[in-house]
Enzyme design. Sequence first.
Site, short mmCIF file in Angstrom:
data_model
loop_
_atom_site.label_atom_id
_atom_site.label_comp_id
_atom_site.label_asym_id
_atom_site.label_seq_id
_atom_site.Cartn_x
_atom_site.Cartn_y
_atom_site.Cartn_z
N HIS A 1 -3.51 -29.71 -12.60
CA HIS A 1 -4.61 -28.85 -12.19
C HIS A 1 -4.94 -29.01 -10.71
O HIS A 1 -4.76 -30.06 -10.11
CB HIS A 1 -5.88 -29.12 -13.01
CG HIS A 1 -6.07 -30.55 -13.40
ND1 HIS A 1 -6.39 -30.93 -14.68
CD2 HIS A 1 -5.96 -31.70 -12.69
CE1 HIS A 1 -6.47 -32.26 -14.74
NE2 HIS A 1 -6.22 -32.73 -13.55
N ASN B 1 3.74 -37.44 -12.55
CA ASN B 1 2.39 -36.93 -12.78
C ASN B 1 1.71 -36.73 -11.43
O ASN B 1 1.62 -37.64 -10.61
CB ASN B 1 1.55 -37.88 -13.63
CG ASN B 1 0.22 -37.26 -14.01
OD1 ASN B 1 0.16 -36.40 -14.88
ND2 ASN B 1 -0.85 -37.68 -13.36
N ALA C 1 -5.03 -34.28 -9.68
CA ALA C 1 -5.80 -33.10 -9.26
C ALA C 1 -6.04 -33.12 -7.76
O ALA C 1 -6.29 -34.16 -7.16
CB ALA C 1 -7.13 -33.06 -10.00
#
Length: 215
Positions: free
Chosen positions: A115, A129, A132
């Site tokens: 996101h 990973n 944000a």
Amino acid sequence: MANGVTIVDPGATYIDVDVTIGRDTVVLPLTFLEGQTQIGSGCSIGPSTRIVDSSFGDGSEVTFAVVLGAQAGEGVRVGPFTRLRPGTVMADASYAGPFTDIKNATIGKGSKVPHLAYVGDATLGRDVNVGAGTITVNFDGFDKYRTVIGDGASIGSDTMLIAPVEVGRNANTGAGSVISEDVPSGALGIERGKQTNVRGYRKRKEAQHRRTGKS
């Protein structure tokens, strides 16, 4: 539809003549499939999705997204409110989440850009990973440069990756860092100013406001 594709609302769905869709795929309303788009079997596409000259493998899910000239493998998830631009390649089981913009980048198998991120001109390995607010800073005003992130790396939230730069396998970056040098495999790259706590600040500001009426 006769070949096993479910189009929930044919009157609110637009499919170009050269599009192909596999069996057991569900196409939800307000979906636009254009150009040479190919959708695999068992997918869920839409609602409110536009896909142009792109492909998705079996079992993928795309919702509330704009996809232009991208290629995705099997079990890929995109959306909601996501844009994939030309040159994007998403490997099997990768994920691009809400308010993410990806351009000319390869997202490795099982990697996630969950996101609020911009990933441009980059190569991500497997099982990466991306936290944000991460941005690959790929343009210096004259030329574009590439960011490379190795397998298993974890990028902390609000990291700025100043390309050209490489983050090694299983490396980490600290949240809020501006990474302008390569991070070796297994290392933590962190760049922050030291935090200072000013004690009694609130009381002094309130007293000043009472005296002067100004903050």
